[in-house]
Design an enzyme around this catalytic site. Structure first.
Site, short mmCIF file in Angstrom:
data_model
loop_
_atom_site.label_atom_id
_atom_site.label_comp_id
_atom_site.label_asym_id
_atom_site.label_seq_id
_atom_site.Cartn_x
_atom_site.Cartn_y
_atom_site.Cartn_z
N ASP A 75 -40.12 -62.40 -0.34
CA ASP A 75 -39.96 -63.63 -1.12
C ASP A 75 -39.54 -63.33 -2.56
O ASP A 75 -40.05 -63.93 -3.51
CB ASP A 75 -41.25 -64.46 -1.12
CG ASP A 75 -41.01 -65.89 -1.58
OD1 ASP A 75 -39.87 -66.35 -1.51
OD2 ASP A 75 -41.98 -66.54 -2.03
N SER A 111 -43.56 -71.28 -8.91
CA SER A 111 -42.99 -70.22 -8.09
C SER A 111 -41.90 -69.48 -8.84
O SER A 111 -40.98 -70.09 -9.40
CB SER A 111 -42.41 -70.80 -6.80
OG SER A 111 -43.43 -71.36 -6.00
N HIS A 168 -37.59 -68.23 -2.05
CA HIS A 168 -37.63 -69.63 -1.59
C HIS A 168 -37.22 -70.60 -2.70
O HIS A 168 -36.95 -71.77 -2.42
CB HIS A 168 -39.01 -69.99 -1.03
CG HIS A 168 -40.07 -70.16 -2.07
ND1 HIS A 168 -40.93 -69.15 -2.44
CD2 HIS A 168 -40.42 -71.23 -2.83
CE1 HIS A 168 -41.78 -69.60 -3.36
NE2 HIS A 168 -41.48 -70.85 -3.62
#
Length: 496
Positions: free
Chosen positions: A275, A355, A239
């Protein structure tokens, strides 16, 4: 005013008429003469004198006679002798109204000349003649002094003033007990940082962590990544490089190292189901982070999260492993497969921008890839619930992406939903795919899967992560509940 003339023809001023106002009886009773007294003096003194007796005046003291008396043989008096009265007509009348403005109330005031006029000779003699001006030496010493002597005197005065100022400065410095010349001590040796300390781990890990910037025509985003190979391979989140799935072929990806080096990155491949993504940069001799064994982690182990939260690059936070094997499900919008992975839960502060960054253990080994946070309603910041993809899963998927560019996962071939009842708890089969692994193994609609291989299944997400822990083509036992009975069947997993 009435005027009278005497026998000489001189005009004389008549006296003013005597005015006697009426006396108030009350005032007369208070201030009047006593009864029997008709004069201004008390009659007692006169009553003591017999008729015809004269009291002699005491003689004048000799001191007063000597000071104020007439000289011996002098007979002149101040009063004009009566015999000279006839010559008075020749002089101007002393009290004539025409010549005496002081006696005439209607006369104007005038300023007359001086009573005694000065002679011109006296005025010339009185003029002051200016003399020669005095020099500085005349004023100071009363006589002329040589310039050399004045210079020596000035130098002596300057030296005396300087010496006095220096002594005053020393006295002022010594008299103030609150200020002084001081050199503060400083420790020579640096602070001890033993091997394995947080500072030691951060020093070794930070050079391998990068900030990732993605720019597209409609905007951009930032995240983190970690170098896992000397060739320049960097693992991060799917993402991050696709901006939450908005993949754009024109997207420009850049990696910024902790020393400020910025380089363009190329996208190697992605795995939307877990992910994860891999990018590559062209750098020389980068710092590489070694993979650790995430299966050996225990709840309570110390971990560090490194990344660029909220755009703050090169940030290190510390925490512990607060839970293991926590299934995390995200995404799944627009008909896409949801992201599902078996996460490591940590209370190390993790925020947006972390992230794709590493989660390392107390040895500095990579044990997870930070991916998501759990927040309360209305709060998008960290509340002490962060989730990381285990390093064992990240290593396997990154190797597949680098080797093949894509990732294949084991698949059961069935759609399930989470159930919890008195008779069964787990993932209930909703339907099975024709020709899929579940259909070939005999799973039917309504079966509740409670265990797959060694993994207990309590909901649909746990079934997904249990299946993906195996490889396509591998046969695993599945424990299920069917019509109140528990069955165990063997299922050969297929590829998605």
């Amino acid at each position: 005013m009435n005027q009278n003339s005497d026998s000489t023809g001189e005009q004389r001023l008549a006296p003013r008429p005597l005015e006697r106002p009426a006396v108030d009886p009350g005032a007369a009773a208070v201030f009047g003469r006593p009864n029997g007294v008709s004069g201004a003096f008390s009659p007692t003194a006169a009553a003591r004198l017999s008729p015809g007796e004269v009291t002699a005046v005491p003689p004048t003291p000799e001191a007063l006679v000597s000071a104020f008396g007439r000289p011996a043989g002098e007979t002149a008096v101040l009063q004009r002798p009566p015999g000279e009265r006839a010559d008075a007509a020749e002089d101007e009348a002393l009290w004539a109204a025409e010549s005496d403005p002081w006696r005439d109330p209607a006369a104007g005031a005038v300023i007359g000349p001086p009573a005694v006029a000065k002679d011109e000779d006296e005025e010339d003699d009185a003029e002051t003649k200016s003399g020669p001006l005095l020099s500085l030496s005349d004023v100071l010493f009363g006589r002329r002094v040589k310039p050399l002597a004045l210079g020596i005197l000035g130098l002596v005065a300057l030296l005396v003033g300087a010496a006095g100022g220096f002594v005053g400065w020393l006295v002022a410095r010594g008299g103030d007990a609150l200020t002084s010349d001081v050199t503060l001590a400083q420790a020579e040796a640096g602070k001890e940082r033993p091997a394995g300390s947080v500072a030691d781990i951060a020093t070794r890990v930070r050079p391998a962590v990068v900030s990732i910037e993605v720019k597209i025509a409609q905007g951009g985003g930032t995240g983190s990544g970690v170098v896992i190979d000397g060739s320049g391979y960097i693992v991060t989140n799917w993402h991050v490089v696709t901006l939450e799935g908005r993949a754009d072929q024109s997207a420009k990806i850049s990696a910024v190292f902790t020393d400020g080096t910025r380089t363009e990155a190329q996208l190697v491949g992605t795995d939307p189901k877990t992910d994860l993504a891999v990018i590559k940069v062209k750098v020389t001799n980068p710092t590489v982070l070694q993979f650790g064994d995430s299966d050996k982690l225990q709840v309570g182990d110390t971990v560090l999260a490194v990344g660029s939260p909220l755009g703050l690059t090169d940030t290190v936070t510390e925490g512990i492993v607060s839970a293991l094997h926590r299934p995390v499900v995200a995404g799944g919008d627009n008909g896409e497969s949801p992201i599902t992975y078996d996460a490591i839960q940590t209370d190390a502060a993790v925020n947006q921008g972390n992230s794709g960054g590493p989660l390392v253990d107390s040895t500095g080994a990579l044990v997870g890839i930070n991916s998501a946070i759990r927040s309360s309603a209305g709060n998008t910041g960290s509340v002490g619930l962060g989730f990381a993809i285990p390093s064992n899963d990240a290593k396997r998927i990154a190797e597949a992406i680098i080797r093949d560019g894509t990732v294949k996962h084991a698949d059961l071939g069935a759609n399930v939903k989470s159930v919890s009842a008195e008779t069964a708890e787990g993932a209930q089969v909703v339907n099975v795919t024709d020709g899929g692994a579940a259909a070939k193994a005999g799973l039917a609609e309504g079966d509740v899967i409670r265990k797959l291989g060694d993994r207990q299944v309590r909901n649909a997400a746990e079934l997904t992560v249990a299946v993906r822990q195996h490889q396509p083509g591998q046969t695993v036992p599945v424990v299920l509940a069917r019509q109140g009975r528990e069955l165990t069947i063997q299922v050969t997993l297929q590829s998605d």
